[in-house]
Design a protein around this motif. Structure first.
Motif: not given
Length: 441
Positions: A51-54, A269-277
């Motif tokens: 969310l910040e690193m990218q 799911l694990l790597f993209w759940m925050p982005q989906l939300i």
């Protein structure tokens, strides 16, 4: 024989069998739950750091997806050698080594400045962690009879749920409150602070764990005799004992294919759940972290109940297939209602419940056709081949998102992959390996 019978009788009088295994559970399982918790935090904190690193480093979704995937390449290459060494030197020493080295390597992620070091460190974290999960699962086969393994595996795999409940808010708190502290970005603090407990726990394992029942100073001779007797009463299904038998066993590859599907569904799911939300309209990092806990809470309860049910009824096939079907339905819901928060959270909850309950039951099957060194290597081989799903899924979703501007098409693909797993579970594994193992009350 009379001495052994007397010992078993003494053990039964001293402590009932169920109470004895509860004692063993409290000694062994919480420590490995903690270890697995921080293993998963170190593995998936990249999804929150994203969310910040990218934006800080200017990485595209494809670069991020590839970096997330490279963890599994290192894991795949070193999984079997790692578990063979564990079989040789013992779980205590090898699991401690794994935890200390992966903690140090994970902390080094805070130093990443370029794509090269991002890729290199993600690969090395996979190398260092290789062997941990199959090592613990193999360790359980040395302590628990088959009739008790699904529930013990479910307790252990509940660490993923605990990681979700703890990891999201913790990551959100670190990212939100420590960003800029002492001149370090929040994502750098995240990698550092979540790596330190892994190193500490490695030394705890060295002090606390006994490799085998016979070495446990905290059990009486009578209790040891009872547990060894229960292990000797394992089902008599023919099993491969040698490494050559492992490679020739077709079920090894079917189980690997099933696990590949499971890992693709999980890592997607694990790597993209925050982005989906976030895509559903939630902007605050702490709020995203809190929302990611909800699917894990329901999954934790469902996982334990499914493990107990599977052991109690001595049934594996339909329990496992129903979990895979739940994943397929969940991904369909997420794809159909992408961008709508309430249906999205329902879909994520269905996926997580199915995945977390699927894994413990899955790992009761390999010991039915593998034993001895073949079991140590076979569990590692199945796990490592399956972990290739972790290479495919994050990169696949990242690539599709870059090409289409949305993750929805990849969610439909993951639903189809879950349905493929259902077919393999029902028709790919010989039914004799699902044979009733002896129900317990």
């Amino acid at each position: 024989m009379a001495t052994q019978t007397a010992a078993l009788g003494a053990a039964t009088g001293e402590l009932s069998e169920d109470a004895l295994y509860r004692k063993v559970n409290w000694r062994i399982v919480p420590l490995f739950i903690l270890c697995f918790l921080f293993a998963y935090l170190d593995r998936v904190n990249i999804s929150f750091a994203k969310l910040e690193m990218q934006s800080d480093l200017g990485f595209s979704d494809t670069v991020y997806g590839l970096g997330a995937s490279l963890f599994f390449v290192g894991y795949f290459l070193f999984e079997v050698p790692s578990n063979l060494l564990l079989h040789r030197v013992g779980a205590r020493l090898w699991i401690a080594r794994i935890m200390i080295t992966w903690g140090i390597t994970s902390a080094c992620m805070m130093l990443v400045q370029s794509e090269f070091w991002f890729y290199t460190l993600r690969f090395l974290i996979g190398v260092m962690e290789a062997g941990f999960v199959p090592g613990v699962l193999y360790f359980f086969t040395q302590w628990y009879p088959a009739t008790r393994r699904a529930r013990v595996n479910s307790y252990f795999k509940s660490s993923i749920c605990l990681c979700g409940v703890v990891g999201g808010p913790l990551a959100g708190l670190i990212l939100g409150s420590l960003d800029g502290a002492y001149g370090l970005a929040g994502w750098k603090w995240l990698f550092l602070l979540e790596a330190i407990p892994s190193i500490i726990l490695g030394f705890v394992v060295l002090w606390f764990v006994s490799d085998r029942i016979e070495q446990a100073t905290w059990l009486s001779p009578a209790q040891k005799a009872l547990m060894l007797e229960r292990l000797s009463q394992q089902p008599s299904t023919p099993a491969s004992h040698s490494l050559s038998g492992l490679w020739k066993h077709p079920t090894t590859y079917v189980m690997s294919a099933i696990y590949l599907c499971l890992v693709m569904a999980l890592t997607g799911l694990l790597f993209w759940m925050p982005q989906l939300i976030r895509s559903a309209g939630v902007a605050d990092s702490l709020h995203i972290g809190l929302l990611t806990t909800l699917p894990y809470i329901g999954a934790a309860a469902f996982n334990v109940l499914m493990g107990i049910s599977s052991d109690r009824h001595g049934e594996r096939r339909w329990h496992m297939a129903s979990c895979a079907m739940l994943c397929a339905v969940g991904y369909l819901v997420c794809a159909a209602f992408a961008g709508q928060l309430l249906p999205l959270m329902l879909g994520l909850s269905l996926i997580m419940a199915g995945l977390i309950a699927w894994m413990p039951i899955f790992w009761t099957i390999p010991p039915r056709f593998l034993s001895g060194v073949a079991a140590a290597a076979g569990i590692a081989l199945i796990n490592s081949l399956g972990q290739l799903g972790g290479v495919i899924a994050p990169y696949l979703i990242g690539r599709i998102k870059d090409l289409t501007g949305a993750a929805t098409p990849a969610l439909y693909v993951l639903s189809i992959i879950s349905l493929l797993a259902v077919a393999l579970i029902l028709w790919g594994v010989p039914r004799r390996y699902y044979a009733r193992e002896g129900a317990t009350n």
